[in-house]
Design a protein around this motif. Sequence first.
Motif, mmCIF file in Angstrom:
data_model
loop_
_atom_site.group_PDB
_atom_site.id
_atom_site.type_symbol
_atom_site.label_atom_id
_atom_site.label_comp_id
_atom_site.label_asym_id
_atom_site.label_seq_id
_atom_site.Cartn_x
_atom_site.Cartn_y
_atom_site.Cartn_z
ATOM 1 N N ASN A 40 32.955 28.132 15.856
ATOM 2 C CA ASN A 40 32.831 29.598 15.812
ATOM 3 C C ASN A 40 31.412 30.112 16.032
ATOM 4 N N ILE A 41 30.582 29.314 16.681
ATOM 5 C CA ILE A 41 29.231 29.742 17.038
ATOM 6 C C ILE A 41 28.858 29.192 18.421
ATOM 7 N N PRO A 42 27.862 29.801 19.080
ATOM 8 C CA PRO A 42 27.435 29.296 20.386
ATOM 9 C C PRO A 42 26.530 28.065 20.261
ATOM 10 N N LEU A 54 23.143 28.935 17.780
ATOM 11 C CA LEU A 54 22.716 30.230 17.248
ATOM 12 C C LEU A 54 23.684 30.637 16.153
ATOM 13 N N ASN A 55 23.136 31.216 15.087
ATOM 14 C CA ASN A 55 23.986 31.583 13.965
ATOM 15 C C ASN A 55 23.289 32.647 13.127
ATOM 16 N N ASP A 61 19.011 37.664 6.649
ATOM 17 C CA ASP A 61 18.766 38.834 7.499
ATOM 18 C C ASP A 61 18.087 38.447 8.806
ATOM 19 N N TYR A 62 18.458 37.284 9.334
ATOM 20 C CA TYR A 62 17.842 36.822 10.578
ATOM 21 C C TYR A 62 18.835 35.998 11.398
ATOM 22 N N ILE A 92 14.213 28.268 14.133
ATOM 23 C CA ILE A 92 13.329 29.419 14.279
ATOM 24 C C ILE A 92 14.133 30.606 13.764
ATOM 25 N N GLN A 93 13.554 31.371 12.879
ATOM 26 C CA GLN A 93 14.266 32.494 12.283
ATOM 27 C C GLN A 93 13.723 33.796 12.848
#
Length: 122
Positions: A40-42, A54-55, A61-62, A92-93
């Motif tokens: 459920n994520i890329p 990516l998530n 909040d990032y 990396i956030q």
Amino acid sequence: MKPIDNYFFTQPEPYQSIMLYVRSVILKTLPNVIERYSYNIPFYNIGKKPMIYLNVLKGKDYVDVAFVHGIVFEKDFPIFKNENKRKQVRSIQLRTIEDLDELQFVELLKTVAMQTEKNKRA
């Protein structure tokens, strides 16, 4: 619409803009990367090997730009964080698009892709 596109376009702002920007940099920098939707994520793979995902983590909040084997690169790229105490993954956030240093990110992408490609052959 493909599930991966639906994922991006259903994200609330500012996450949607950040993720679409990161996606465009990844696809532009690594033309042979394979974009897929899993868990459920890329994910972005070199061959069949996952390299990045990516998530947006619940309660955070990032956007988490997570490198699957980031631990290998954390000394050379101090931008990596390990807030969630993950064994291999470093990330990396990004809270805003401006948080991403594109030149440094491109260098990181090329370095990690080259290493992932080498490991793929082994």
